[in-house]
Design an enzyme around this catalytic site. Structure first.
Site, PDB file in Angstrom:
ATOM      1  N   PRO A 175       3.537  13.348  30.471  1.00 57.61           N
ATOM      2  CA  PRO A 175       2.900  12.228  30.042  1.00 57.61           C
ATOM      3  C   PRO A 175       3.466  11.421  28.899  1.00 57.61           C
ATOM      4  CG  PRO A 175       2.826  14.784  29.086  1.00 57.61           C
ATOM      5  CD  PRO A 175       3.553  14.228  29.999  1.00 57.61           C
ATOM      6  N   LEU A 176       5.159  11.400  28.709  1.00 59.13           N
ATOM      7  CA  LEU A 176       5.234  10.766  27.299  1.00 59.13           C
ATOM      8  C   LEU A 176       5.320   9.258  28.056  1.00 59.13           C
ATOM      9  CD1 LEU A 176       7.721  13.315  26.310  1.00 59.13           C
ATOM     10  CD2 LEU A 176       5.418  13.416  25.361  1.00 59.13           C
ATOM     11  N   CYS A 177       5.234   8.465  27.289  1.00 60.09           N
ATOM     12  CA  CYS A 177       5.376   6.836  27.078  1.00 60.09           C
ATOM     13  C   CYS A 177       6.841   6.318  26.752  1.00 60.09           C
ATOM     14  CB  CYS A 177       4.613   5.809  26.109  1.00 60.09           C
ATOM     15  SG  CYS A 177       4.059   4.585  26.119  1.00 60.09           S
ATOM     16  N   MET A 178       7.285   7.418  27.877  1.00 66.34           N
ATOM     17  CA  MET A 178       9.029   7.204  27.626  1.00 66.34           C
ATOM     18  C   MET A 178       9.317   7.598  29.151  1.00 66.34           C
ATOM     19  SD  MET A 178      10.156   7.669  24.915  1.00 66.34           S
ATOM     20  CE  MET A 178      11.569   8.240  24.806  1.00 66.34           C
TER      21      MET A 178
END
Ligand code: PLP
Length: 447
Positions: free
Chosen positions: A367-370
């Site tokens: 879910p990370l914006c990475m």
């Protein structure tokens, strides 16, 4: 069943295997320790760490039996950094383990759980002097890493007017490369015996133990035979040359779990040594090399092997999309923020039920914006629905302790006991957890 857009997949024949068609096989897990995974997520939220007491106990008894059936005096020390959730530590203590810690924070955690100093093994390359002093006063087993620590302990001995029992950590060549030579004193170069001589000449410390921890995820049991032989040789020298009585040797941790290391293609069932393989190597080397009329106590600091497979992470499919290159991409609510070890392992991903449709190459994203937040770069999966619960394992070792408060809150953890009762052992973080101990200078406050 909801409509799925048809896709054309190139079938790579290299993927065909004796396990059946890669287009149809699905790994399913609907429950953990008798409790339905969807029910767990409904009750405790997603993602969710789940630990199975049954599996923890089975592993523990199996390993303990392998050693105690061969050797009269063996003690396990639970490696706190592998998993220091309080309930988990207490479970190992209840099973008979003492504590093995590598920092003053872990030391304090063990003390807060009621573990006495004498039942704490204090390892690690940095032990602040104040922490060392407390450990000395409380009678902990202190394993010296370097010469500065010898000096610190001698100062403490003078301050307290006592002679302090100590052990040294030793590193060595056991045929495993790269060698872990950062910690302790080297055996082959003579540094270890020099350290013993140095301790002896100071006259303020009493050498009572020898410790080594040769690495982690060791797939070659014979390395432990070599390690033990070298520790036994050092024991003999310490006793002959300096008149010490070495009460124990501690062979550290490092036994492998049945996780799949990236780049290793054989099944863990084939390549991971059994508890008997490890125990045989170690105990045989003690018997072969013992020159004293008594046997030393044997300490083990096993972490990973005992808990990895007893730990799971439940995650839920939140969305999916198709990337420009045709790959199907799933967005999960758990990523590398919770599974630090995803870098090294190909975990098992098991679906909560059977899904209709053929498998296609898919990517599992967190879910990370990475961009790096990937749990699997390429896995064959059938079309999954939003809400599908995926069980990831084995993740019991080194994931909870290394999980990060990064972008998302850390989730809850539960322990399922042997009667299938579910116990919440860690509440999920919230804004209060995140903001705890933060301060805003007055001039930046928004009133
Ligand atoms: C990490 C560690 C352990 C536990 O290692 P595992 O590979 O998890 O068994 C034991 N002893 C020391 C000193 C450690 O640093």
């Amino acid at each position: 069943m909801s409509y799925q857009k048809p896709t054309i997949n190139k079938v790579d024949f290299a993927m065909m295997s004796k396990y059946g068609s890669p287009l149809k096989s699905q790994k399913i897990r609907s429950e953990i320790a008798g409790v339905d995974v969807r029910e767990l997520v409904q009750n405790y939220g997603s993602p969710l760490f789940v630990f199975s007491q049954q599996e923890i106990e089975e592993k523990y008894h199996r390993l303990h039996e392998a050693f105690s059936s061969r050797y009269p005096d063996v003690v396990f020390g639970w490696s706190y950094k592998t998993n220091y959730l309080n309930a988990i530590c207490n479970l190992y203590h209840k099973l008979g383990s003492i504590a093995e810690v590598v920092s003053e924070f872990e030391y304090q955690k063990a003390r807060a759980l009621g573990i006495e100093g004498k039942d704490i093994i204090f390892n690690g390359p940095y032990k602040p002097k104040e922490a060392l002093k407390v450990a000395v006063e409380e009678g902990a087993k202190i394993h010296i890493d370097h010469l500065f620590e010898i000096n610190d302990l001698e100062e403490i001995a003078r301050e307290l007017g006592v002679k302090i029992p100590v052990a040294i950590r030793v590193n060595m060549d056991t045929g495993i490369y790269p060698q872990w030579s950062r910690f302790g004193f080297n055996y082959e170069s003579g540094e270890a015996i020099d350290a013993i001589e140095r301790i002896h000449s100071g006259g303020l410390l009493e050498l009572t133990g020898l410790h080594s921890h040769i690495g982690t995820f060791m797939l070659d049991a014979s390395a432990y035979g070599k390690e033990t032989a070298k520790l036994m040789d050092l024991k003999h020298q310490a006793e002959e040359r300096f008149g010490y009585r070495i009460e124990y040797i501690d062979i550290g941790g490092g036994f492998a779990s049945k996780n799949r290391l990236k780049g290793v293609y054989q099944s863990p069932d084939v390549i991971v040594p059994t508890p008997d393989d490890y125990a045989q190597q170690i105990t045989e080397a003690i018997y072969t090399h013992n020159k004293s009329d008594t046997l030393p106590r044997l300490y083990l600091e096993t972490g990973r092997h005992l808990i990895d497979e007893a730990g799971y992470l439940l995650t839920t499919v939140q969305a999916y999309k198709r990337f420009p290159d045709g790959m199907k991409g799933y967005i999960l609510d758990a990523g590398v923020n919770l599974l630090y070890t995803a870098t090294w392992y190909n975990f098992n991903f098991e679906l909560d039920r059977r899904y209709e449709g053929l498998n296609e190459p898919s990517m599992l994203n967190g879910p990370l914006c990475m961009n790096i937040d990937i749990l699997s770069e390429n896995i064959m999966l059938p079309p999954l629905d939003r809400g599908t619960v995926i069980t990831i394992g084995p993740v019991g070792a080194y994931n909870y302790t290394q999980s990060m408060q990064f972008i998302r809150y850390r989730p809850a953890a539960v322990l399922i006991d042997k009667e299938r009762n579910v116990h919440l052992i860690k509440e999920p973080d919230d804004l209060e957890t995140i903001n705890y101990k933060e301060r805003i200078p007055d001039y930046l406050k928004r009133s």
